[in-house]
Scaffold this motif. Structure first.
Motif, PDB file in Angstrom:
ATOM      1  N   GLU A 188      -5.324  -1.573  -7.431  1.00 45.32           N
ATOM      2  CA  GLU A 188      -4.833  -2.326  -6.294  1.00 45.32           C
ATOM      3  C   GLU A 188      -3.608  -3.114  -6.727  1.00 45.32           C
ATOM      4  N   GLU A 215      -2.912   5.049  -9.960  1.00 36.88           N
ATOM      5  CA  GLU A 215      -4.075   5.264  -9.096  1.00 36.88           C
ATOM      6  C   GLU A 215      -4.830   6.534  -9.480  1.00 36.88           C
ATOM      7  N   PRO A 268       0.806  -1.226   0.000  1.00 40.39           N
ATOM      8  CA  PRO A 268       0.000   0.000   0.000  1.00 40.39           C
ATOM      9  C   PRO A 268       0.842   1.280   0.000  1.00 40.39           C
TER      10      PRO A 268
END
Length: 84
Positions: free
Chosen positions: A65, A54, A26
Motif C-alpha cells: 500500500e 505489488e 492507487p
C-alpha cells in the motif's frame, strides 16, 4: 529516503518528491503509470516500480500500500501475513 522494518510495520519506504494527490496514489500501482507525463530525460523511470513491488509482495503472501506524504513523496508499506 528512509527505510524501516519491523514485525508491526513490515517494510516501509518513505521518499521525498513532488506532491502526490491522494486520489492518484492507487493509480500508481498500475503498470506504466506515473504522476506526470514522460519527458524522455536520461534516467527517467518507466512507471513499473510500484506494480513490481505489488507483484513481489503478492507472490510472498504480503500486501503493498502507499500513501502520499504531506509536502511530497510517498510512503510505501509491504506487510506480511502473521504466522499462524
Amino acid at each position: 529516503m528512509e527505510v524501516r522494518t519491523g514485525p508491526d510495520i513490515g517494510i516501509e519506504v518513505t521518499n521525498t518528491g513532488p506532491e502526490v494527490p491522494p486520489e492518484t496514489v492507487p493509480l500508481l500501482f498500475e503498470p506504466f503509470r506515473q504522476l506526470t507525463e514522460r519527458i524522455h530525460d536520461p534516467g527517467e523511470g518507466a512507471g513499473l516500480g510500484l506494480s513490481i513491488v505489488e507483484s513481489v509482495a503478492r507472490a510472498h503472501g504480503a500486501t503493498a500500500e502507499a500513501t502520499a506524504n504531506e509536502g511530497g513523496g510517498l510512503t510505501v508499506r509491504v506487510r506480511f501475513a502473521a504466522d499462524g
